[in-house]
Design a protein around this motif. Structure first.
Motif, PDB file in Angstrom:
ATOM      1  N   THR A   1      23.658  51.088  65.056  1.00  0.00           N
ATOM      2  CA  THR A   1      24.317  50.683  63.810  1.00  0.00           C
ATOM      3  C   THR A   1      25.671  51.382  63.660  1.00  0.00           C
ATOM      4  O   THR A   1      26.679  50.746  63.333  1.00  0.00           O
ATOM      5  CB  THR A   1      23.416  51.002  62.595  1.00  0.00           C
ATOM      6  N   ALA A   2      25.693  52.684  63.919  1.00  0.00           N
ATOM      7  CA  ALA A   2      26.947  53.441  63.808  1.00  0.00           C
ATOM      8  C   ALA A   2      27.976  52.962  64.826  1.00  0.00           C
ATOM      9  O   ALA A   2      29.141  52.741  64.486  1.00  0.00           O
ATOM     10  CB  ALA A   2      26.667  54.936  63.987  1.00  0.00           C
ATOM     11  N   PHE A   3      27.551  52.787  66.077  1.00  0.00           N
ATOM     12  CA  PHE A   3      28.491  52.361  67.124  1.00  0.00           C
ATOM     13  C   PHE A   3      29.049  50.970  66.811  1.00  0.00           C
ATOM     14  O   PHE A   3      30.227  50.714  67.035  1.00  0.00           O
ATOM     15  CB  PHE A   3      27.825  52.361  68.490  1.00  0.00           C
ATOM     16  N   ARG A   4      28.205  50.073  66.302  1.00  0.00           N
ATOM     17  CA  ARG A   4      28.676  48.729  65.910  1.00  0.00           C
ATOM     18  C   ARG A   4      29.806  48.817  64.897  1.00  0.00           C
ATOM     19  O   ARG A   4      30.708  47.985  64.890  1.00  0.00           O
ATOM     20  CB  ARG A   4      27.528  47.925  65.291  1.00  0.00           C
ATOM     21  N   ALA A   5      29.741  49.830  64.037  1.00  0.00           N
ATOM     22  CA  ALA A   5      30.762  50.031  63.003  1.00  0.00           C
ATOM     23  C   ALA A   5      31.950  50.853  63.516  1.00  0.00           C
ATOM     24  O   ALA A   5      32.873  51.130  62.754  1.00  0.00           O
ATOM     25  CB  ALA A   5      30.134  50.725  61.792  1.00  0.00           C
ATOM     26  N   GLY A   6      31.900  51.240  64.792  1.00  0.00           N
ATOM     27  CA  GLY A   6      32.977  52.048  65.360  1.00  0.00           C
ATOM     28  C   GLY A   6      32.881  53.516  65.012  1.00  0.00           C
ATOM     29  O   GLY A   6      33.842  54.274  65.143  1.00  0.00           O
ATOM     30  N   ASP A   7      31.692  53.967  64.583  1.00  0.00           N
ATOM     31  CA  ASP A   7      31.468  55.352  64.162  1.00  0.00           C
ATOM     32  C   ASP A   7      30.779  56.120  65.293  1.00  0.00           C
ATOM     33  O   ASP A   7      29.607  55.873  65.600  1.00  0.00           O
ATOM     34  CB  ASP A   7      30.598  55.349  62.899  1.00  0.00           C
TER      35      ASP A   7
ATOM     36  N   THR B   1      35.255  56.838  73.419  1.00  0.00           N
ATOM     37  CA  THR B   1      34.879  56.405  72.069  1.00  0.00           C
ATOM     38  C   THR B   1      36.034  55.802  71.281  1.00  0.00           C
ATOM     39  O   THR B   1      35.802  54.918  70.454  1.00  0.00           O
ATOM     40  CB  THR B   1      34.225  57.544  71.269  1.00  0.00           C
ATOM     41  N   ALA B   2      37.259  56.232  71.530  1.00  0.00           N
ATOM     42  CA  ALA B   2      38.399  55.645  70.804  1.00  0.00           C
ATOM     43  C   ALA B   2      38.535  54.163  71.156  1.00  0.00           C
ATOM     44  O   ALA B   2      38.707  53.321  70.260  1.00  0.00           O
ATOM     45  CB  ALA B   2      39.688  56.398  71.121  1.00  0.00           C
ATOM     46  N   VAL B   3      38.418  53.838  72.438  1.00  0.00           N
ATOM     47  CA  VAL B   3      38.506  52.430  72.860  1.00  0.00           C
ATOM     48  C   VAL B   3      37.280  51.662  72.385  1.00  0.00           C
ATOM     49  O   VAL B   3      37.394  50.523  71.907  1.00  0.00           O
ATOM     50  CB  VAL B   3      38.685  52.316  74.391  1.00  0.00           C
TER      51      VAL B   3
ATOM     52  N   LYS C   1      37.443  48.426  70.107  1.00  0.00           N
ATOM     53  CA  LYS C   1      36.910  47.175  70.661  1.00  0.00           C
ATOM     54  C   LYS C   1      35.517  46.859  70.107  1.00  0.00           C
ATOM     55  O   LYS C   1      34.784  46.051  70.677  1.00  0.00           O
ATOM     56  CB  LYS C   1      36.827  47.276  72.191  1.00  0.00           C
ATOM     57  N   ARG C   2      35.156  47.480  68.983  1.00  0.00           N
ATOM     58  CA  ARG C   2      33.781  47.340  68.468  1.00  0.00           C
ATOM     59  C   ARG C   2      33.344  45.899  68.255  1.00  0.00           C
ATOM     60  O   ARG C   2      32.175  45.578  68.401  1.00  0.00           O
ATOM     61  CB  ARG C   2      33.596  48.162  67.202  1.00  0.00           C
TER      62      ARG C   2
ATOM     63  N   ILE D   1      31.842  44.467  71.574  1.00  0.00           N
ATOM     64  CA  ILE D   1      30.703  45.143  72.202  1.00  0.00           C
ATOM     65  C   ILE D   1      29.452  44.868  71.377  1.00  0.00           C
ATOM     66  O   ILE D   1      29.461  45.023  70.157  1.00  0.00           O
ATOM     67  CB  ILE D   1      30.925  46.666  72.297  1.00  0.00           C
ATOM     68  N   SER D   2      28.363  44.472  72.052  1.00  0.00           N
ATOM     69  CA  SER D   2      27.084  44.306  71.353  1.00  0.00           C
ATOM     70  C   SER D   2      26.181  45.487  71.704  1.00  0.00           C
ATOM     71  O   SER D   2      26.271  46.067  72.788  1.00  0.00           O
ATOM     72  CB  SER D   2      26.410  42.984  71.734  1.00  0.00           C
ATOM     73  N   TYR D   3      25.327  45.831  70.763  1.00  0.00           N
ATOM     74  CA  TYR D   3      24.390  46.953  70.910  1.00  0.00           C
ATOM     75  C   TYR D   3      22.994  46.440  70.593  1.00  0.00           C
ATOM     76  O   TYR D   3      22.713  46.094  69.444  1.00  0.00           O
ATOM     77  CB  TYR D   3      24.768  48.087  69.953  1.00  0.00           C
ATOM     78  N   GLN D   4      22.142  46.394  71.598  1.00  0.00           N
ATOM     79  CA  GLN D   4      20.772  45.909  71.416  1.00  0.00           C
ATOM     80  C   GLN D   4      19.815  47.089  71.544  1.00  0.00           C
ATOM     81  O   GLN D   4      19.839  47.816  72.549  1.00  0.00           O
ATOM     82  CB  GLN D   4      20.442  44.868  72.489  1.00  0.00           C
TER      83      GLN D   4
END
Length: 159
Positions: free
Chosen positions: A81-87, A102-104, A108-109, A112-115
């Motif tokens: 959830t955090a990575f999806r938000a760019g956090d 992590t900056a890129v 590019k959030r 990118i999908s996170y399953q």
């Protein structure tokens, strides 16, 4: 300085450097336990590069540790959830530094999908993208994680 004295001095320096690295790893493991909620010494990470991104695996040593397994699964949901938000605050908290890639990944959030995938002893986050720039950033992130956690780059499968 006599040769023996030089050798003794070098041995003391090597031992001091090793202790510093051990202390750094121990501090990172302690921060990891605070952020992830599970003992890092009784859990195993895998940070695997894949052609379209990668995956992060965290498993407990024993499936019977149902509380630890549940904690890992929640942590994997939280980071997805955090990575999806760019956090990327959690990796920063664990490693006490900005984590490469992590900056890129944040920029590019949207690409990118996170399953999140539950596993018998923990959980997995699968990162996917079609952006070559995002893939490179994910691989940079995973490489840093592998080094920092002294973790595998692929899952060991018994024969």
């Amino acid at each position: 300085m006599p040769r023996r004295a030089v050798l003794s001095y070098v041995m003391v320096l090597v031992a001091a450097c090793g202790k510093g690295k051990d202390a750094d790893v121990a501090a990172m493991q302690e921060r990891g336990q605070m952020v992830m909620g599970v003992d890092q010494y009784t859990s195993a990470h895998v940070f695997e590069d894949l052609p379209d991104g990668g995956r992060i695996i965290l498993d407990r040593e024993r499936a019977a540790d149902t509380s630890g397994v549940a904690t890992i699964r929640q942590h994997m949901r939280d980071i997805a959830t955090a990575f999806r938000a760019g956090d990327f605050t959690k990796p920063f908290q664990v490693h006490a530094q900005v984590v490469p890639g992590t900056a890129v990944m944040s920029a590019k959030r949207e690409e990118i999908s996170y399953q999140v995938i539950d596993r018998p002893r923990g959980g997995e986050v699968r990162l996917r993208t079609i952006s070559p720039t995002a893939v490179a950033a994910i691989h940079e992130f995973l490489a840093f994680q592998r080094t920092g956690h002294h973790a595998a780059g692929h899952e060991h499968t018994p024969n």
